[in-house]
Design a protein around this motif. Structure first.
Motif, PDB file in Angstrom:
ATOM      1  N   ALA A   1     -13.080  -3.716   4.776  1.00  0.00           N
ATOM      2  CA  ALA A   1     -11.699  -4.143   4.941  1.00  0.00           C
ATOM      3  C   ALA A   1     -10.885  -2.998   5.514  1.00  0.00           C
ATOM      4  N   GLY A   2      -9.967  -3.342   6.383  1.00  0.00           N
ATOM      5  CA  GLY A   2      -9.123  -2.327   6.996  1.00  0.00           C
ATOM      6  C   GLY A   2      -7.970  -1.950   6.093  1.00  0.00           C
ATOM      7  N   PRO A   3      -7.152  -1.013   6.533  1.00  0.00           N
ATOM      8  CA  PRO A   3      -6.041  -0.552   5.710  1.00  0.00           C
ATOM      9  C   PRO A   3      -4.907  -1.571   5.598  1.00  0.00           C
ATOM     10  N   VAL A   4      -4.965  -2.666   6.372  1.00  0.00           N
ATOM     11  CA  VAL A   4      -3.877  -3.634   6.353  1.00  0.00           C
ATOM     12  C   VAL A   4      -4.095  -4.771   5.348  1.00  0.00           C
ATOM     13  N   TRP A   5      -5.292  -4.859   4.755  1.00  0.00           N
ATOM     14  CA  TRP A   5      -5.524  -5.856   3.706  1.00  0.00           C
ATOM     15  C   TRP A   5      -6.575  -5.340   2.748  1.00  0.00           C
ATOM     16  N   ASN A   6      -6.493  -5.837   1.519  1.00  0.00           N
ATOM     17  CA  ASN A   6      -7.433  -5.420   0.475  1.00  0.00           C
ATOM     18  C   ASN A   6      -7.925  -6.628  -0.296  1.00  0.00           C
TER      19      ASN A   6
ATOM     20  N   ASN B   1      -3.200  -9.727   1.741  1.00  0.00           N
ATOM     21  CA  ASN B   1      -2.591 -10.145   2.995  1.00  0.00           C
ATOM     22  C   ASN B   1      -3.572 -11.071   3.710  1.00  0.00           C
ATOM     23  N   ILE B   2      -3.435 -12.352   3.454  1.00  0.00           N
ATOM     24  CA  ILE B   2      -4.429 -13.305   3.957  1.00  0.00           C
ATOM     25  C   ILE B   2      -4.436 -13.384   5.477  1.00  0.00           C
ATOM     26  N   ASN B   3      -3.288 -13.280   6.119  1.00  0.00           N
ATOM     27  CA  ASN B   3      -3.253 -13.362   7.577  1.00  0.00           C
ATOM     28  C   ASN B   3      -3.981 -12.190   8.220  1.00  0.00           C
ATOM     29  N   GLU B   4      -3.780 -11.003   7.701  1.00  0.00           N
ATOM     30  CA  GLU B   4      -4.490  -9.828   8.221  1.00  0.00           C
ATOM     31  C   GLU B   4      -5.987  -9.928   7.917  1.00  0.00           C
ATOM     32  N   ALA B   5      -6.320 -10.441   6.737  1.00  0.00           N
ATOM     33  CA  ALA B   5      -7.730 -10.602   6.374  1.00  0.00           C
ATOM     34  C   ALA B   5      -8.419 -11.550   7.345  1.00  0.00           C
ATOM     35  N   VAL B   6      -7.774 -12.668   7.654  1.00  0.00           N
ATOM     36  CA  VAL B   6      -8.362 -13.648   8.575  1.00  0.00           C
ATOM     37  C   VAL B   6      -8.570 -13.025   9.953  1.00  0.00           C
ATOM     38  N   MET B   7      -7.569 -12.329  10.471  1.00  0.00           N
ATOM     39  CA  MET B   7      -7.709 -11.701  11.794  1.00  0.00           C
ATOM     40  C   MET B   7      -8.831 -10.665  11.794  1.00  0.00           C
ATOM     41  N   ASP B   8      -8.892  -9.852  10.748  1.00  0.00           N
ATOM     42  CA  ASP B   8      -9.919  -8.821  10.647  1.00  0.00           C
ATOM     43  C   ASP B   8     -11.316  -9.438  10.547  1.00  0.00           C
ATOM     44  N   LEU B   9     -11.458 -10.482   9.735  1.00  0.00           N
ATOM     45  CA  LEU B   9     -12.764 -11.113   9.564  1.00  0.00           C
ATOM     46  C   LEU B   9     -13.221 -11.806  10.844  1.00  0.00           C
ATOM     47  N   LYS B  10     -12.294 -12.375  11.602  1.00  0.00           N
ATOM     48  CA  LYS B  10     -12.664 -12.982  12.887  1.00  0.00           C
ATOM     49  C   LYS B  10     -13.208 -11.924  13.834  1.00  0.00           C
ATOM     50  N   LYS B  11     -12.587 -10.746  13.847  1.00  0.00           N
ATOM     51  CA  LYS B  11     -13.076  -9.641  14.682  1.00  0.00           C
ATOM     52  C   LYS B  11     -14.493  -9.240  14.272  1.00  0.00           C
ATOM     53  N   LYS B  12     -14.797  -9.400  12.984  1.00  0.00           N
ATOM     54  CA  LYS B  12     -16.114  -9.037  12.458  1.00  0.00           C
ATOM     55  C   LYS B  12     -17.103 -10.196  12.540  1.00  0.00           C
TER      56      LYS B  12
END
Length: 176
Positions: A39-44, A129-140
């Motif tokens: 997980a990035g620094p923008v969501w946990n 932060n569900i929106n950041e999590a979704v964006m990050d997971l899509k990148k992954k």
């Protein structure tokens, strides 16, 4: 014979003391699964919110948790947008959701056709932060079952991650 027993006991004590020596803590990761990063620094990732159990008989399951196990359970809550009726079982440190189909096109109806006795359907983990999590997971390259976040059973934004990308487990992320 006595010397052999004494030597064996000494060796056992030495082995036992070595076994009690604390080892440095290490995180072990399987190399058989692809690494998706962290997980990035923008969501946990947060705490386990609930475990959802699909049940063929909601009244019977509710009675078991309430009358046999003594759990605090809610009234049945119909959720037409999700095609389920839900009973919440409060366990103090987390919850269980008992899921029952609401209509024939419910995703739970399909699950129960394959699993006649019911069973664990998904786990729900909170994120900050569900929106950041979704964006990050899509990148992954982690797929979700819907294109967008929806409002879940607890009135909070949720999204379900594809079980094939999550070790065979349907994972629901919920905004904390």
């Amino acid at each position: 014979m006595a010397r052999a027993l004494a030597a064996g006991a000494a060796n056992a004590r030495g082995l036992f003391s070595r076994l009690q020596t604390p080892l440095p803590a290490q995180r072990a990761f399987s190399t058989s699964q692809p690494s998706h990063g962290v997980a990035g620094p923008v969501w946990n990732l947060g705490r386990l919110n609930h475990v959802a159990i699909a049940v063929p008989d909601l009244e019977k399951a509710t009675a078991f948790y309430k009358n046999v196990l003594g759990a605090q359970v809610s009234e049945t809550v119909p959720l037409p947008d999700h095609g389920v009726s839900v009973v919440f079982v409060n366990l103090g440190n987390t919850k269980m959701e008992l899921l029952h189909p609401l209509g024939s096109d419910s995703p739970i109806a399909g699950f129960l056709q394959k699993n006649k006795a019911g069973g664990m359907h998904h786990v729900c983990i909170e994120v900050d932060n569900i929106n950041e999590a979704v964006m990050d997971l899509k990148k992954k390259k982690i797929r979700s079952l819907s294109e967008e976040v929806k409002i879940g059973a607890h009135g909070k934004p949720v999204i379900f991650l594809h079980p094939k990308d999550c070790g065979g487990v349907l994972v629901e992320l919920e905004q904390a």
